[in-house]
Enzyme design. Structure first.
Site, mmCIF file in Angstrom:
data_model
loop_
_atom_site.group_PDB
_atom_site.id
_atom_site.type_symbol
_atom_site.label_atom_id
_atom_site.label_comp_id
_atom_site.label_asym_id
_atom_site.label_seq_id
_atom_site.Cartn_x
_atom_site.Cartn_y
_atom_site.Cartn_z
ATOM 1 N N THR A 176 0.718 -1.117 0.005
ATOM 2 C CA THR A 176 -0.014 0.187 0.031
ATOM 3 C C THR A 176 0.903 0.924 -0.075
ATOM 4 O OG1 THR A 176 -0.074 0.023 2.503
ATOM 5 C CG2 THR A 176 -1.865 -1.168 1.425
ATOM 6 N N GLU A 322 -5.535 -3.091 -2.084
ATOM 7 C CA GLU A 322 -6.185 -4.267 -1.260
ATOM 8 C C GLU A 322 -7.264 -4.737 -2.103
ATOM 9 O OE1 GLU A 322 -5.586 -1.556 0.238
ATOM 10 O OE2 GLU A 322 -5.049 -1.550 2.216
ATOM 11 N N LYS A 431 -15.228 17.558 11.093
ATOM 12 C CA LYS A 431 -16.451 17.574 12.105
ATOM 13 C C LYS A 431 -16.865 18.907 12.685
ATOM 14 C CE LYS A 431 -19.316 14.156 14.336
ATOM 15 N NZ LYS A 431 -19.212 13.124 15.392
ATOM 16 N N TRP A 436 -20.888 16.540 9.623
ATOM 17 C CA TRP A 436 -19.742 16.146 9.071
ATOM 18 C C TRP A 436 -19.745 17.069 7.618
ATOM 19 C CZ3 TRP A 436 -16.377 13.140 11.150
ATOM 20 C CH2 TRP A 436 -16.765 12.203 11.893
HETATM 21 P P1 AMP Z 1 -4.006 3.002 -3.045
HETATM 22 O O1 AMP Z 1 -4.294 1.600 -2.336
HETATM 23 O O2 AMP Z 1 -2.670 3.499 -2.830
HETATM 24 O O3 AMP Z 1 -4.378 2.673 -4.455
HETATM 25 O O4 AMP Z 1 -5.253 3.849 -2.371
HETATM 26 C C1 AMP Z 1 -6.644 3.710 -2.431
HETATM 27 C C2 AMP Z 1 -7.202 4.814 -1.723
HETATM 28 O O5 AMP Z 1 -7.326 5.835 -2.639
HETATM 29 C C3 AMP Z 1 -8.970 4.647 -1.724
HETATM 30 O O6 AMP Z 1 -9.072 3.947 -0.497
HETATM 31 C C4 AMP Z 1 -9.416 6.098 -1.642
HETATM 32 O O7 AMP Z 1 -9.341 6.736 -0.462
HETATM 33 C C5 AMP Z 1 -8.462 6.639 -2.862
HETATM 34 N N1 AMP Z 1 -9.271 6.509 -4.087
HETATM 35 C C6 AMP Z 1 -8.807 5.761 -5.111
HETATM 36 N N2 AMP Z 1 -9.758 5.897 -6.168
HETATM 37 C C7 AMP Z 1 -10.422 7.065 -5.782
HETATM 38 C C8 AMP Z 1 -11.475 7.923 -6.449
HETATM 39 N N3 AMP Z 1 -11.650 7.679 -7.589
HETATM 40 N N4 AMP Z 1 -11.919 8.756 -5.744
HETATM 41 C C9 AMP Z 1 -11.626 9.283 -4.646
HETATM 42 N N5 AMP Z 1 -10.557 8.457 -3.850
HETATM 43 C C10 AMP Z 1 -10.276 7.268 -4.558
#
Ligand code: AMP
Length: 534
Positions: A176, A322, A431, A436
């Site tokens: 991650t 994930e 908040k 929110w």
């Molecule tokens: P990663 O594991 O680095 O790909 O990050 C995943 C996270 O990126 C997700 O849990 C979201 O918070 C954010 N994310 C991915 N795609 C989007 C999207 N289209 N819009 C908003 N947030 C996103």
């Protein structure tokens, strides 16, 4: 029915046999273009697998890559798992200390690396424990002593005897990007990658077809370039890899010269592309209707509208490391095709509809929220390409619920049609007075202002309301604006208490290696910033 394993060797074989003449085009560091056909790719991926086995690679062992997007990386994508190994793509944008930690935590045995990245390796090699380093000579410079030459390994390999693979065997691995805390490793099975490829290729997802020319700008070290290389090989599409040149002009030149019909990347890439198109509208003759898969962070509605004006179609998707990664993708369902223009754009800015076999719920303390488009809850997901654990980290088991769902940490609403909309990361919500406020909604609205290039909204402490939103804004070059001007722009769109009390103008918003705004850094930077209304 027969019990037939869902394994990647099938995709590789199919690619080589059925589409021998499909092309794989890669732009190299010196900007020259390398071309190979699927028949070469098939042979070379097998040769790589065979050489890795001769070097001692055993089933389930990790082979790391430190590479840009190009033909040799694609060969590793298939050669490593088809030899029974696990392809672990390292993120070359991380700090060397983090790369060393990740390589060691994953237990990477071998490393395949671009020659242009060898200086990066020198910064952490002593801490990583690679037994062998295999160098891809992209520049033609001699391979350093003590390393293996990728081209020689491929040229001298014996035929690959693919070991019997089981669909649940590990095939890939990615950590991650971790905007906070240590990165965590996710292991992808053959089965997950194959099923994800089928889903990604569906018409209402990416709609990948043999006739497509596909350019993944998203790095191959960012969650398997969103699964695009696997799905593209499955259908025999032409693949176009940008190598290290990711500036807008280089990409637009490549799209034009290779007739790209589908590309993918994070919103920051498209901001640059849009500015280049707006500066020289007639310069690039792009394929009309080129699809641009955008994800990793929210896509502002203004960006979707702007690309439409150039005949380019944004496909907004959501995913995570994930989740292999694609979980939802936006398309207009047949029941919304009669909606008005504003409603359609508002819908297209949502993160989209879950893929088949990808289940979603918005969980609250009282149970799953209704799908009414208003009730917020934590997005929880399950499906055959959702991780069931982190690699070697038992302590993180609380990321999964007792009834078997993965907690994403994203806060969402789901509407009656099934469109998911991310309102925030749980930790980024503001908040105020017990209510929110969605920082993502405010950010997306702010970048719709003609003078604003980028915007982040964070919570700052407030004596009466607990927290209040602060907007942090980067203006487009040569523009000036005041906080009141931006607040007035937002006023008709939001309830009064949502409006940021103040706006800080900065030259840059810090971003992670995968293009996400680093709000933890901003919160630290602005922690002493008092709301001007207290
Ligand atoms: P990663 O594991 O680095 O790909 O990050 C995943 C996270 O990126 C997700 O849990 C979201 O918070 C954010 N994310 C991915 N795609 C989007 C999207 N289209 N819009 C908003 N947030 C996103």
């Amino acid at each position: 029915m027969m019990k037939f394993p869902l394994t990647l060797d099938h995709l590789l074989d199919r690619g080589g046999r059925l589409f021998p003449d499909s092309e794989i085009v890669s732009r190299l560091p010196d900007k020259s273009v390398h071309r190979e056909r699927y028949s070469d790719f098939h042979r070379r991926a097998c040769a790589l697998g065979s050489s890795l086995r001769r070097l001692g690679l055993k089933r389930g062992e990790r082979v790391a890559t430190l590479m840009w997007n190009h033909y040799a990386h694609l060969e590793a994508y298939f050669g490593v798992p088809c030899a029974g190994g696990v392809l672990h793509t390292l993120n070359l944008r991380l700090h060397p200390d983090d790369i060393a930690y990740i390589a060691q935590h994953a237990g990477d045995r071998f490393l395949i690396i671009d020659d242009v990245l060898l200086p990066l390796l020198e910064k952490f090699r002593d801490r990583a424990g690679f037994e062998k380093v295999i160098v891809v000579p992209l520049t033609g410079a001699p391979v350093p002593r003590g390393c293996d030459d990728y081209e020689k390994l491929v040229a001298t390999a014996r035929p690959l005897r693919i070991p019997p693979l089981r669909e649940e065997d590990p095939a890939g691995m990615c950590y991650t990007s971790g905007t906070t805390g240590r990165p965590k490793g996710v292991v992808y099975s053959h089965r997950a990658l194959v099923l994800h490829s089928f889903a990604a290729a569906l018409p209402d997802v990416m709609g990948l077809a043999n006739a497509d020319s596909v350019c993944p700008v998203v790095p191959m070290f960012h969650v398997n370039a969103w699964g695009i290389p696997f799905a593209a090989v499955m259908v025999g599409a032409k693949l176009v890899f940008p190598g290290p040149h990711l500036d807008a002009v280089s990409l637009l030149d490549l799209y034009r010269s290779e007739g790209v019909t589908l590309t993918a990347g994070v919103p920051t890439i498209w901001m640059g592309i849009l500015q280049a198109l707006e500066a020289e509208p007639g310069r690039w003759q792009l394929t009309h209707g080129m699809r641009m898969v955008v994800g990793g962070a929210a896509v502002p509605e203004s960006m979707i509208r702007a690309f439409d004006r150039f005949g380019l179609r944004v496909l907004h998707g959501w995913g995570m490391t994930e989740t292999t990664p694609v979980g939802t993708v936006n398309y207009l369902k047949r029941d919304v095709t009669t909606a008005g223009e504003d409603e359609r754009y508002a819908l297209r800015a949502k993160q989209g509809v879950p893929l088949p076999f990808f289940e979603v719920r918005a969980m609250t303390e009282r149970g799953p929220a209704p799908w009414d488009g208003n009730s917020m809850g934590e997005l929880q997901v399950r499906g055959p390409w959702v991780a069931a654990a982190y690699h070697g980290l038992d302590a993180e088991q609380d990321k999964w619920t007792e009834d078997g769902w993965f907690r994403t940490g994203d806060v969402v609403t789901i509407d009656a049609r099934g469109y998911v909309k991310i309102t925030d990361r749980i930790k980024d919500l503001v908040k105020s007075g017990g209510e929110w406020i969605s920082s993502v909604d405010l950010e997306n609205a702010l970048v719709g202002h003609p003078k604003v290039s980028e915007a982040a909204v964070i919570a700052v402490p407030h004596a009466k309301w607990g927290e209040r939103p602060l907007a942090i804004v980067v203006l487009k070059a040569g523009n000036a604006a005041t906080a009141d001007e931006l607040r007035e722009y937002l006023a008709p769109r939001f309830p009064n208490f949502w409006l940021p009390d103040d706006v800080a103008f900065v030259s840059e918003i810090p971003r992670s290696s995968t293009g996400k705004m680093m709000k933890a850094v901003l919160r630290e930077q602005f922690k002493d910033c008092k709301s001007r209304n207290q």
